[in-house]
Design a protein around this motif. Structure first.
Motif, short mmCIF file in Angstrom:
data_model
loop_
_atom_site.label_atom_id
_atom_site.label_comp_id
_atom_site.label_asym_id
_atom_site.label_seq_id
_atom_site.Cartn_x
_atom_site.Cartn_y
_atom_site.Cartn_z
N ARG A 191 139.42 19.98 128.91
CA ARG A 191 137.85 19.91 128.37
C ARG A 191 137.35 21.27 128.02
O ARG A 191 136.64 21.19 127.28
N GLU A 192 138.00 22.22 128.65
CA GLU A 192 137.38 23.65 128.17
C GLU A 192 137.72 23.78 126.80
O GLU A 192 136.95 24.56 125.77
N GLN A 193 139.10 23.37 126.27
CA GLN A 193 139.28 23.36 125.02
C GLN A 193 138.56 22.81 123.94
O GLN A 193 138.20 23.00 123.01
N ALA A 194 138.24 21.34 124.43
CA ALA A 194 137.39 20.62 123.51
C ALA A 194 136.24 21.19 123.63
O ALA A 194 135.46 21.29 122.40
N HIS A 195 135.72 21.87 124.61
CA HIS A 195 134.09 22.51 124.54
C HIS A 195 134.09 23.64 123.76
O HIS A 195 133.27 23.99 122.95
N ARG A 196 135.25 24.60 123.48
CA ARG A 196 135.20 25.53 122.89
C ARG A 196 135.28 25.14 121.38
O ARG A 196 134.40 25.73 120.34
N GLU A 197 135.93 24.17 121.10
CA GLU A 197 136.02 23.58 119.61
C GLU A 197 135.11 22.95 119.14
O GLU A 197 134.17 23.12 117.99
N HIS A 198 134.05 22.34 120.05
CA HIS A 198 132.64 21.66 119.83
C HIS A 198 131.45 23.07 119.50
O HIS A 198 130.84 23.01 118.88
N GLU A 199 131.89 24.20 120.39
CA GLU A 199 130.90 25.16 120.26
C GLU A 199 131.18 25.77 118.67
O GLU A 199 129.97 26.38 118.07
N ALA A 200 132.32 25.98 118.30
CA ALA A 200 132.67 26.52 117.15
C ALA A 200 132.01 25.32 115.90
O ALA A 200 131.64 26.20 114.93
N ILE A 201 132.07 24.33 116.08
CA ILE A 201 131.31 23.31 114.93
C ILE A 201 129.96 23.67 115.20
O ILE A 201 129.44 23.68 113.94
N TRP A 202 129.55 23.80 116.30
CA TRP A 202 127.75 23.99 116.29
C TRP A 202 127.55 25.18 115.53
O TRP A 202 126.38 25.25 115.02
N ARG A 203 128.24 26.33 115.98
CA ARG A 203 128.06 27.61 115.17
C ARG A 203 127.94 27.63 113.79
O ARG A 203 127.23 28.05 113.13
N ALA A 204 129.10 26.90 113.45
CA ALA A 204 129.16 26.56 111.87
C ALA A 204 127.81 25.92 111.16
O ALA A 204 127.55 26.05 110.02
N LEU A 205 127.50 24.86 112.00
CA LEU A 205 126.37 24.01 111.67
C LEU A 205 125.14 24.77 111.58
O LEU A 205 124.05 24.71 111.02
N VAL A 206 124.96 25.63 112.70
CA VAL A 206 123.76 26.40 112.89
C VAL A 206 123.55 27.22 111.74
O VAL A 206 122.51 27.70 111.23
N ASP A 207 124.87 27.87 111.06
CA ASP A 207 124.82 28.79 110.05
C ASP A 207 124.76 28.20 108.63
O ASP A 207 124.84 28.89 107.56
N ARG A 208 124.79 26.67 108.73
CA ARG A 208 124.79 25.89 107.48
C ARG A 208 125.89 26.25 106.70
O ARG A 208 125.98 26.24 105.49
N ASP A 209 127.01 26.37 107.11
CA ASP A 209 128.44 26.91 106.80
C ASP A 209 129.45 25.55 106.48
O ASP A 209 129.79 25.11 107.46
N ALA A 210 128.90 24.85 105.37
CA ALA A 210 129.76 23.52 105.48
C ALA A 210 131.36 23.66 105.53
O ALA A 210 132.07 22.88 106.05
N GLN A 211 131.90 24.72 104.87
CA GLN A 211 133.37 24.84 104.72
C GLN A 211 133.90 25.11 106.11
O GLN A 211 134.70 24.66 106.55
N ARG A 212 133.03 25.98 106.84
CA ARG A 212 133.57 26.48 108.17
C ARG A 212 133.43 25.46 109.23
O ARG A 212 134.42 25.02 110.16
N ALA A 213 132.25 24.58 108.94
CA ALA A 213 132.15 23.37 109.88
C ALA A 213 133.22 22.32 109.78
O ALA A 213 133.60 21.78 110.70
N ALA A 214 133.56 22.09 108.37
CA ALA A 214 134.64 21.20 108.00
C ALA A 214 135.99 21.84 108.97
O ALA A 214 136.78 20.86 109.47
#
Length: 243
Positions: A191-214
């Protein structure tokens, strides 16, 4: 071709040809059976099957109608097959998810409203505090659904939901949790790993960084896919299943 399958094809042909339009009421049973050259029993079986596929909709006391035929609604009939998938079939579904979800996440990077970004943040905060696996999975689903829905393509949202259903996710998360301390890592690790991965997705979305989000999304799905591939190999070798 079986008689029922023939009946299904004949009704579908009427819909495809435009003889029966979306929202149209089917002729009464006797007339339709005569028109199609079918027995009434075969027609009833065909109508039941097409109703299960959401192509036809029965209305109590008012007959049977052709549905709106929206693709995302028709696709929902696939959800059961995804729910019961195991082994290589589940792997194939995850492979398709890996092809679609990173691209959807990239599109979302430019379309998520401030309100939906706040919703994602709230989901992540609740996820970090989730007590049960079931609660964590519900929040996981909400996280990915919020991202997919922001693309504003119901077909894509439905497909992604089908490719990783509640039942699938619950089975996978439970499977990645060690069954005893002797197996090594703490229970919360998956669960912690999944949560870290979700946080990485969220940070990329906040930055509007499409490539990093993908990229973050691809890493997230690949981690699940990698675990499932290992599990399939173990089960094939007779080492047991995750349940």
């Amino acid at each position: 071709m079986a008689v029922t399958e023939e009946a299904i094809e004949k009704i579908k042909d009427m819909i495809v040809s435009g003889t029966l339009q979306p929202g149209t009421r089917l002729p009464n049973e006797a007339d339709l059976a005569d028109q199609l050259g079918l027995s009434r029993n075969s027609l009833r079986e065909a109508v039941r099957a097409l109703t299960a596929m959401r192509i036809l909709i029965p209305r109590q006391g008012d007959g049977t109608y052709v549905s709106g035929l929206e693709p995302h609604i028709l696709l929902e009939a696939m959800a059961f097959a995804a729910d019961v998938s195991h082994g290589h079939t589940a792997q194939q579904l995850l492979q398709v998810r890996r092809l679609l979800e990173p691209q959807a996440t990239a599109l979302a990077a430019g379309r998520l409203t401030a309100g939906r970004l706040r919703t994602l943040r709230d989901i992540l905060d609740q996820s970090a505090a989730a007590v049960s696996i079931e609660e964590f999975v519900e929040l996981d689903i909400a996280f990915h659904r919020t991202i997919a829905d922001s693309v504003d393509n119901p077909v894509l949202s439905t497909l992604l939901g089908i490719l990783s259903t509640h039942t699938q996710r619950l089975r996978i998360v439970r499977g990645t949790v060690p069954r005893s301390p002797a197996e090594g890592t703490p229970v919360a690790t998956a669960r912690e790993q999944a949560h870290r991965e979700h946080e990485a997705i969220w940070r990329a979305l906040v930055d509007r960084d499409a490539q990093r989000a993908a990229s973050a999304s691809a890493v997230h799905v690949a981690a699940v896919e990698e675990w499932l591939a290992t599990e399939v190999v173990n089960n094939s070798a007779g080492l047991g299943s995750t349940g």
